[in-house]
Scaffold this motif. Structure first.
Motif, mmCIF file in Angstrom:
data_model
loop_
_atom_site.group_PDB
_atom_site.id
_atom_site.type_symbol
_atom_site.label_atom_id
_atom_site.label_comp_id
_atom_site.label_asym_id
_atom_site.label_seq_id
_atom_site.Cartn_x
_atom_site.Cartn_y
_atom_site.Cartn_z
ATOM 1 N N ILE A 197 0.835 -1.202 0.000
ATOM 2 C CA ILE A 197 0.000 0.000 0.000
ATOM 3 C C ILE A 197 0.862 1.240 0.000
ATOM 4 C CG2 ILE A 197 -1.779 1.239 1.256
ATOM 5 C CD1 ILE A 197 -2.732 -1.397 2.324
ATOM 6 N N VAL A 198 1.903 1.192 0.843
ATOM 7 C CA VAL A 198 2.760 2.379 0.921
ATOM 8 C C VAL A 198 3.427 2.636 -0.423
ATOM 9 C CG1 VAL A 198 4.850 3.276 1.976
ATOM 10 C CG2 VAL A 198 3.135 2.178 3.386
ATOM 11 N N GLU A 199 3.853 1.526 -1.069
ATOM 12 C CA GLU A 199 4.516 1.701 -2.362
ATOM 13 C C GLU A 199 3.563 2.264 -3.403
ATOM 14 O OE1 GLU A 199 7.775 1.271 -3.022
ATOM 15 O OE2 GLU A 199 7.869 1.030 -0.846
ATOM 16 N N LEU A 200 2.350 1.739 -3.388
ATOM 17 C CA LEU A 200 1.360 2.221 -4.358
ATOM 18 C C LEU A 200 1.078 3.692 -4.137
ATOM 19 C CD1 LEU A 200 -1.294 -0.603 -4.693
ATOM 20 C CD2 LEU A 200 0.165 0.352 -6.456
ATOM 21 N N MET A 201 0.933 4.043 -2.843
ATOM 22 C CA MET A 201 0.639 5.449 -2.554
ATOM 23 C C MET A 201 1.776 6.343 -2.969
ATOM 24 S SD MET A 201 -1.548 5.367 0.933
ATOM 25 C CE MET A 201 -1.068 7.004 1.327
ATOM 26 N N LYS A 202 2.990 5.843 -2.778
ATOM 27 C CA LYS A 202 4.127 6.674 -3.191
ATOM 28 C C LYS A 202 4.116 6.892 -4.692
ATOM 29 C CE LYS A 202 7.527 5.802 0.380
ATOM 30 N NZ LYS A 202 8.635 4.970 0.732
ATOM 31 N N GLN A 203 3.755 5.795 -5.431
ATOM 32 C CA GLN A 203 3.721 5.951 -6.876
ATOM 33 C C GLN A 203 2.626 6.904 -7.296
ATOM 34 O OE1 GLN A 203 5.862 4.619 -9.069
ATOM 35 N NE2 GLN A 203 6.971 3.878 -7.280
#
Lengths: 611, 313
Positions: A231-237
């Motif tokens: 989730i964190v990675e997706l949000m960062k993207q």
């Protein structure tokens, strides 16, 4: 000198290898960051360390060797000592630990001027002054320095070694307060910030875990596997395009707001008085800060962004909640239908009040003629005002319905709207207050000037003092007449002034409460508070030590725990600066203004500070 | 403390003590020698008073007290309705014209140009007085309506006392601010307590608010008695001192007589007061001169005499 070695807890059970870390200049201490295991090629190790030095900016070196022989392995002290020749250092640490024993042993090899290595005796002293069991608190003072663990008792060349264990992950993530904004000088900075800074900046060192195929095999806090979350990675993207879009929309909005039509004098004046517009501009600024595509580097900026984002989010959700509650069952319609009767009620009460004043209020003796004049004047005003309200009454519901939708933007907007509506509805009270205050003010000034004439004195404007003066006969005559008249009319004007000032103060207090709550929602650092409550190690005020192992013959082992920042300091440090509503005058100045009849505007808005 | 009596050992010195500050001397700090208090002077500026001169000066004080009594008498007459305001008003205007004529007649022989200009400014002042008084009369008559009568009387008494105390007896002509203002204040207070005239201000209110004419008359007389009469008196004193004495006596007699026609007891009191002030107080003053004991010396503050004219050249 006492040698302090900061040792990460994750490496307590690591296999034998090389210690990688940093010597802190001038303090005779070393921070161990990781352990590099066998097998390694010294050339590759040196290259890797050089690469890491470049990436992180930290002065990494090989500090020494670590030996923890497993069962069946023999000690490798001699091998490890030979290693010291490969990695030339000023001081070489030889740490060793035996299975089953808690304490470490440490040998320090120094290079004397000839290039030879001498060993120094280390382990024999008991701990001197300093810690005798229990916990000790460090930090909380200006620099957050730990307690110096001095306390040698004679015997100069026998140095002590103290091991200070720390949890690497927590120290890496934590931020020491008070935050130093400038670039600190490494020579004069005290020890604790340097330790924290070293661990924090060595993040690139912790990227390789044991599953990577790197040139070296290391043990550090992340060597069991890097943490990550989808989730964190997706949000960062996703955050970058969202930020760009929001920034573009905000630029459109600000350019629209600063267009020429909306910037004319009357509009600007009105929009500076309406607190909704102020709040709107303020939130726009906030959004611009949050949605800027550049990453926040400094800790302050990051916290500011996070605080603004969280408070904005909470504000909007509360606003949406309020809107959904109000628009269900047409509550807003009911509210609109009670507004006009409420205004009527207020006007009726005011009329009764004026009738009371025109009689003999509270048994006070008023001058009848003036009383009648003032009373009739104010009654006529109220009559005008009520006619105006009745004229507007068909449109009130529709206006309120649409305006109430703007509460979607946040609870603060709803509160500002309420404050503005109150101001508009009580405009006549404000007018009365201004009339009454001006009349009273003129009376008081006239009286004071004529009193000076009565005594034969005059105000010298140049010297700002009272001088004697010889007046002409006609000046004296007319002055005395006017003085008498003003003196006897004073009770009447004073009473009207008092009554209307009290009314005005009530309204001002109500508006003040609303503004204060808006201000509170705006500025309270929710994110920092959440961090303090749930991840208290991230905001550190200092450290405290407790003794882990105090056996004779082994060096002292201390555990360094992080002391979290006090809650009040959290609020104080991370408070978002706002156009805060603060009382402009002290109580004494306010009373003096009230007495003299000057118009008071007790709340003044500061302009937003730019950090 | 005589000579050579410094407390502490006075060494019989070879050096003599000098009264200087900057030199160390072998004497204690509080040493005084036999020339101590040589420069003391007693009762330096003592004036020798003569009885009848003082009585003459005290006549002015008595005269002013009688003026106040006369004014109060007029008010009493109007309050009891024995005199109508219009009569009083015309009498007042006549007296004013007479007084003005006398004032001009006694003027020192200056150039007529000065007179011309002064007459025009006098006319201006008079018109300002009259118009303002007439304009403010309706306001003034209801001013103290709601204040209790006792308060009004108390204020009046206080103000008249202040007027008497602050009156510039040495030089009455430019009237002192405080005295004139106090007198006018008292007259406004009194004027608002006059009984009303039934066929003036619309008969709706049956309260005893005085009519504008009463107030106007009262104020005109206040102006005459307190503001203009002292100027004439000053002129008289300058030009014909023996007339001045007669005038004071006349005013005193009128005051006592006027008060006596309404309140005999008050007249007796007033006569007693005048007698005390004129005859008894000067006697006391002269008697007590012998008890005077002022000391002056070089320790007094320096006084600058205001004679700096030599700086002008």
């Amino acid at each position: 000198m006492v040698l302090k070695i900061f040792f990460p807890q994750c490496c307590n059970k690591a296999d034998s290898g090389l210690l990688v870390g940093r010597w802190i200049p001038g303090q005779n201490s070393a921070v161990v960051l990781a352990v590099i295991h066998y097998p390694f090629i010294p050339g590759q190790v040196k290259q890797y360390i050089h690469q890491m030095r470049g990436q992180s900016g930290v002065d990494l070196t090989v500090l020494g060797s670590w030996s923890m022989p497993k069962e069946g392995q023999e000690g490798m002290e001699s091998f490890l000592r030979d290693l010291s020749t490969i990695f030339p250092q000023g001081q070489w640490l030889q740490l060793s630990r035996e299975m089953g024993k808690i304490g470490f042993r440490c040998h320090v090899l120094t290079r004397d001027p000839n290039g030879k290595l001498i060993q120094q005796e280390k382990e024999l002293k008991e701990d001197g002054g300093g810690e005798k069991g229990g916990t000790k608190r460090g930090g909380g003072e200006k620099k957050g320095e730990e307690n110096k663990v001095e306390g040698e008792e004679g015997g100069g060349e026998k140095d002590k070694v103290i091991f200070i264990h720390y949890e690497q992950r927590k120290v890496m993530l934590s931020q020491l307060h008070p935050i130093d904004n400038g670039v600190p000088d490494p020579q004069t900075e005290s020890q604790l910030p340097q330790v924290f800074g070293t661990v924090c900046q060595s993040e690139p060192l912790f990227f390789l875990d044991k599953y990577d195929d790197g040139p070296v095999k290391m043990t550090h806090w992340q060597s069991e596997g890097r943490e990550g979350s989808i989730i964190v990675e997706l949000m960062k993207q996703a955050s970058t395009p969202v930020c760009l879009l929001t920034t573009w929309m905000l630029t459109l909005w600000t350019s629209l707001c600063s267009s020429r039509i909306l910037n004319m004098r009357p509009m600007r004046f009105i929009s500076s008085k309406l607190s909704t517009c102020v709040q709107l501009s303020y939130r726009t600024e906030h959004l611009q800060t949050v949605c800027s595509p550049t990453r926040a580097t400094a800790h302050n900026h990051f916290m500011r962004k996070a605080n603004i984002f969280v408070s904005f989010f909470v504000d909007v959700s509360l606003g949406l909640l309020l809107v959904s509650w109000m628009y269900r069952e047409n509550r807003i319609g009911k509210l609109a239908n009670t507004l006009v009767p409420a205004a009527d009620y207020v006007a009726k009460e005011l009329e009764e009040l004026l009738q009371w004043l025109m009689g003999a209020p509270a048994g006070l003796k008023m001058n009848r003629a003036l009383d009648q004049v003032l009373g009739r004047f104010f009654l006529y005003h109220i009559h005008l005002w009520i006619s105006y309200i009745h004229l507007m009454s068909p449109f009130v519901e529709m206006i309120l319905w649409y305006v109430g939708l703007s509460a979607c933007l946040g609870l603060t907007f709803a509160l500002s709207l309420l404050s503005d509506i109150t101001a508009l509805l009580t405009f006549h009270i404000y007018c009365f207050y201004v009339y009454g205050a001006r009349l009273y003010c003129m009376t008081v000034y006239g009286l004071s000037s004529l009193w000076r004439l009565f005594r034969g004195k005059k105000w010298n404007v140049l010297r700002q003092r009272v001088d004697s003066c010889s007046y002409d006969l006609d000046q004296l005559f007319i002055g005395t007449l006017l003085f008498t008249i003003l003196l006897f009319l004073l009770p009447t004007t004073a009473l009207y002034y008092l009554v209307f000032t009290l009314l005005r103060l009530v309204v001002v207090m109500f508006q003040g409460v609303l503004h204060l709550s808006v201000d509170f929602i705006n500025s309270f650092p929710l994110f920092a508070m959440g961090l303090r409550l749930f991840r208290s190690y991230r905001l550190a005020e200092g450290v405290k030590f407790r003794v882990l192992c105090e056996e004779p013959g082994t060096p002292l082992h201390l555990m360094m725990d992080i002391n979290p920042l006090k809650v009040s300091s959290v609020v104080q440090t991370y408070r978002t600066p706002t156009y805060s509503c603060y009382p402009k005058d002290s109580w004494l100045a306010l009373c003096k203004k009230l007495f003299l009849g000057e118009l008071i505007y007790p709340w003044r808005h500061k302009t937003t500070k730019i950090d | 403390m005589g000579a050579d009596s410094g407390s502490g050992a006075a060494p019989g010195p070879a050096v003599s003590w000098r009264k200087v500050l900057w030199e160390r001397q072998p004497f204690p700090d509080n040493y005084v020698d036999r020339r101590f208090l040589e420069e003391l002077r007693r009762n330096e500026g003592l004036r020798q008073y003569r009885y009848w001169a003082v009585v003459q000066e005290a006549g002015l004080v008595a005269q002013q007290i009688s003026c106040v009594a006369l004014f109060l008498t007029l008010w009493l007459y109007m309050e009891q309705g024995l005199l109508s305001p219009s009569t009083l008003l015309w009498t007042g205007l006549l007296c004013a014209l007479l007084g003005y004529g006398l004032y001009q007649a006694l003027a020192p022989r200056g150039d007529s140009d000065n007179h011309h200009r002064t007459r025009w400014s006098d006319l201006q002042s008079a018109s300002i007085f009259l118009s303002f008084t007439f304009g403010f009369s309706p306001v003034l008559r209801t001013l103290t309506e709601s204040v209790c009568t006792d308060t009004v009387y108390a204020m009046t008494a206080l103000m008249l006392l202040a007027h008497l105390v602050a009156f510039p007896y040495a030089h009455p002509s430019p009237p002192g601010s405080l005295s004139l203002n106090a007198a006018l204040f008292a007259s406004v207070c009194l004027a608002s307590r006059l009984p009303g005239d039934l066929h003036t201000s619309g008969g709706l209110d049956s309260s005893s608010s005085p009519s504008s004419l009463h107030t106007f008359t009262m104020l005109c007389w206040a102006l005459l008695v307190f503001a203009l009469w002292p100027c004439l008196l000053q002129r008289l004193r300058d030009c014909a001192p023996w007339v001045f004495g007669c005038v004071c006596v006349l005013v005193g007699v009128c005051g006592v007589g006027g008060l006596g026609s309404l309140w005999p007891g008050g007249a007796v009191l007033l006569a007693a007061l005048l007698g005390t002030v004129t005859l008894l107080c000067p006697l006391l003053l002269i008697r007590l001169q012998s008890d005077k004991d002022n000391i002056q010396g070089p320790w007094d503050e320096a006084e600058i005499r205001e004679d700096l004219t030599h700086f002008l050249h």
